[in-house]
Write an enzyme that holds these catalytic residues in place. Structure first.
Site, PDB file in Angstrom:
ATOM      1  N   LYS A 116       0.599  -5.598  29.079  1.00 63.81           N
ATOM      2  CA  LYS A 116       0.488  -4.208  28.606  1.00 63.81           C
ATOM      3  C   LYS A 116       0.537  -3.236  29.782  1.00 63.81           C
ATOM      4  CE  LYS A 116      -0.783  -4.575  24.007  1.00 63.81           C
ATOM      5  NZ  LYS A 116      -1.653  -4.357  22.900  1.00 63.81           N
ATOM      6  N   LYS A 197       7.899 -12.289  22.317  1.00 65.30           N
ATOM      7  CA  LYS A 197       7.343 -12.259  20.965  1.00 65.30           C
ATOM      8  C   LYS A 197       7.770 -10.976  20.248  1.00 65.30           C
ATOM      9  CE  LYS A 197       3.027  -9.854  21.549  1.00 65.30           C
ATOM     10  NZ  LYS A 197       1.696  -9.591  21.121  1.00 65.30           N
ATOM     11  N   LYS A 200       5.903  -4.516  18.143  1.00 62.53           N
ATOM     12  CA  LYS A 200       6.243  -3.118  17.874  1.00 62.53           C
ATOM     13  C   LYS A 200       6.571  -2.388  19.181  1.00 62.53           C
ATOM     14  CE  LYS A 200       2.237  -3.622  15.193  1.00 62.53           C
ATOM     15  NZ  LYS A 200       0.975  -3.254  14.599  1.00 62.53           N
TER      16      LYS A 200
HETATM   17  P1  AMP Z   1      -1.666  -6.472  16.798  1.00 66.02           P
HETATM   18  O1  AMP Z   1      -0.497  -5.827  16.171  1.00 66.02           O
HETATM   19  O2  AMP Z   1      -1.496  -6.704  18.263  1.00 66.02           O
HETATM   20  O3  AMP Z   1      -2.956  -5.809  16.427  1.00 66.02           O
HETATM   21  O4  AMP Z   1      -1.715  -7.955  16.195  1.00 66.02           O
HETATM   22  C1  AMP Z   1      -2.265  -8.264  14.941  1.00 66.02           C
HETATM   23  C2  AMP Z   1      -2.191  -9.765  14.729  1.00 66.02           C
HETATM   24  O5  AMP Z   1      -0.833 -10.201  14.633  1.00 66.02           O
HETATM   25  C3  AMP Z   1      -2.813 -10.584  15.869  1.00 66.02           C
HETATM   26  O6  AMP Z   1      -3.536 -11.665  15.312  1.00 66.02           O
HETATM   27  C4  AMP Z   1      -1.630 -11.090  16.633  1.00 66.02           C
HETATM   28  O7  AMP Z   1      -1.897 -12.326  17.271  1.00 66.02           O
HETATM   29  C5  AMP Z   1      -0.592 -11.273  15.532  1.00 66.02           C
HETATM   30  N1  AMP Z   1       0.776 -11.143  16.051  1.00 66.02           N
HETATM   31  C6  AMP Z   1       1.323 -10.032  16.611  1.00 66.02           C
HETATM   32  N2  AMP Z   1       2.602 -10.261  16.975  1.00 66.02           N
HETATM   33  C7  AMP Z   1       2.872 -11.550  16.641  1.00 66.02           C
HETATM   34  C8  AMP Z   1       4.058 -12.385  16.737  1.00 66.02           C
HETATM   35  N3  AMP Z   1       5.193 -11.943  17.240  1.00 66.02           N
HETATM   36  N4  AMP Z   1       3.977 -13.643  16.277  1.00 66.02           N
HETATM   37  C9  AMP Z   1       2.815 -14.120  15.730  1.00 66.02           C
HETATM   38  N5  AMP Z   1       1.685 -13.383  15.611  1.00 66.02           N
HETATM   39  C10 AMP Z   1       1.701 -12.124  16.053  1.00 66.02           C
END
Ligand code: AMP
Length: 328
Positions: A116, A197, A200
């Protein structure tokens, strides 16, 4: 009922849910919720999102949209305590106490902090650095036993375990062990850079949102990176096959697997089939989402009720934690 294991997980209100969030976390949350085996706490991590660059107005709007999307994806406020992190003040209080037992060197090891910091090099704030400490508070406030997350969050859940131990060593045993729980798809890859990965923060073309119309999905997939040369299964192709497997008809999926093996696969066809499958799979989701968003007051009520319920547990934990550290 009260001795069911506790599940805690959260999501930042930084944009619409994408397929990575869904396959890595949200789908699992809904299945775990519906199993009836757990007490579930799911929160919208608005405090965490402050460490990013999002403007205030967008955050306000996105909190409501993320709520609608979680409900549309199957989170049921009768079965899951769904709330906004900042509405339960104890998160920051416990976060501060944890800051004071966490060695800086341990936070410097966090790979997400490193990633980040590169993504927002003009805004490397202290919140970005101590983010996993607040996350430990998010989990331990509710005595979370199981934390269902995607692969990128495993290191943070491990740190939560360490923080509980550091706290217990210093102040006496109070917090229990926490485990992460991965789905069978812990990492969905970006469409345009399939070695990264799906996220967004990479940009709109990298992700498929659950709310994307079939036309938008088709357009995005047209640009998806597949294989530059034959032979080994390229990460982009693997990713598309995975999406087809998860959202499509299994016979069609098997057909593409066979075609890939014998070299007759046409990536254009794979993209079309995958896009169609995803568009259909989320058709009801899109309708439910639109309906929920037409009544934001109802969504706010659900969140207020969730915060009240979560607050009762959080207050109890903090009352005891304050005593443990000698501030009450
Ligand atoms: P966040 O958007 O960072 O708050 O992520 C929310 C949840 O989605 C967390 O548990 C992340 O580990 C999961 N997550 C986010 N991006 C991915 C991805 N590309 N593949 C699998 N899990 C994801």
């Amino acid at each position: 009922m009260n001795n069911k294991p506790v599940i805690v997980s959260g999501i930042q209100p930084t944009g619409n849910l994408h397929l990575g969030n869904y396959l890595g976390a949200v789908k699992n949350w809904v299945d775990l919720q519906n199993s009836g085996k757990y007490r579930m706490y799911i929160f919208i991590a608005d405090l965490h999102s402050l460490a990013g660059n999002m403007p205030a107005e967008q955050r306000r709007k996105q909190i409501i949209e993320t709520t609608a999307e979680l409900l549309a994806a199957g989170i049921d406020p009768k079965k899951t305590t769904l709330f906004v992190q900042s509405q339960v003040k104890e998160h920051t209080e416990l976060g501060w106490i944890f800051n004071c037992v966490t060695p800086i060197a341990e936070l410097e090891r966090m790979t997400q902090y490193k990633d980040k910091s590169q993504q927002q090099e003009k805004n490397i704030n202290a919140g970005l650095f101590t983010y996993p400490v607040l996350q430990a508070a998010d989990i331990l406030l509710y005595r979370g036993n199981v934390v269902p997350v995607g692969q990128d969050q495993v290191q943070h859940v491990e740190l939560t375990r360490d923080i509980a131990r550091w706290f217990n060593n210093r102040y006496g045993v109070f917090f229990q062990e926490t485990k992460h729980l991965l789905t069978d798809v812990p990492k969905v890859m970006s469409l345009l850079e399939p070695d990264k990965k799906m996220s967004k923060s990479l940009g709109a073309g990298h992700v498929i949102e659950l709310a994307d119309t079939p036309e938008v999905i088709e357009q995005k997939l047209k640009k998806a990176v597949t294989a530059t040369s034959g032979g080994e299964q390229a990460p982009g192709v693997k990713n598309l096959l995975l999406l087809l497997q998860k959202f499509g008809n299994q016979k069609i999926y098997q057909g593409f697997i066979k075609a890939e093996k014998d070299g007759s696969i046409r990536y254009g066809d794979l993209k079309l089939a995958t896009g169609k499958a995803i568009g259909e799979y989320f058709s009801d989701f899109r309708k439910r989402r639109a309906k929920l968003l037409s009544n934001p007051n109802q969504l706010k009520k659900i969140l207020t009720a969730g915060a009240k319920k979560a607050g009762l547990v959080a207050k109890k934990t903090m009352k005891d934690a304050r005593k443990k550290v000698g501030i009450s």
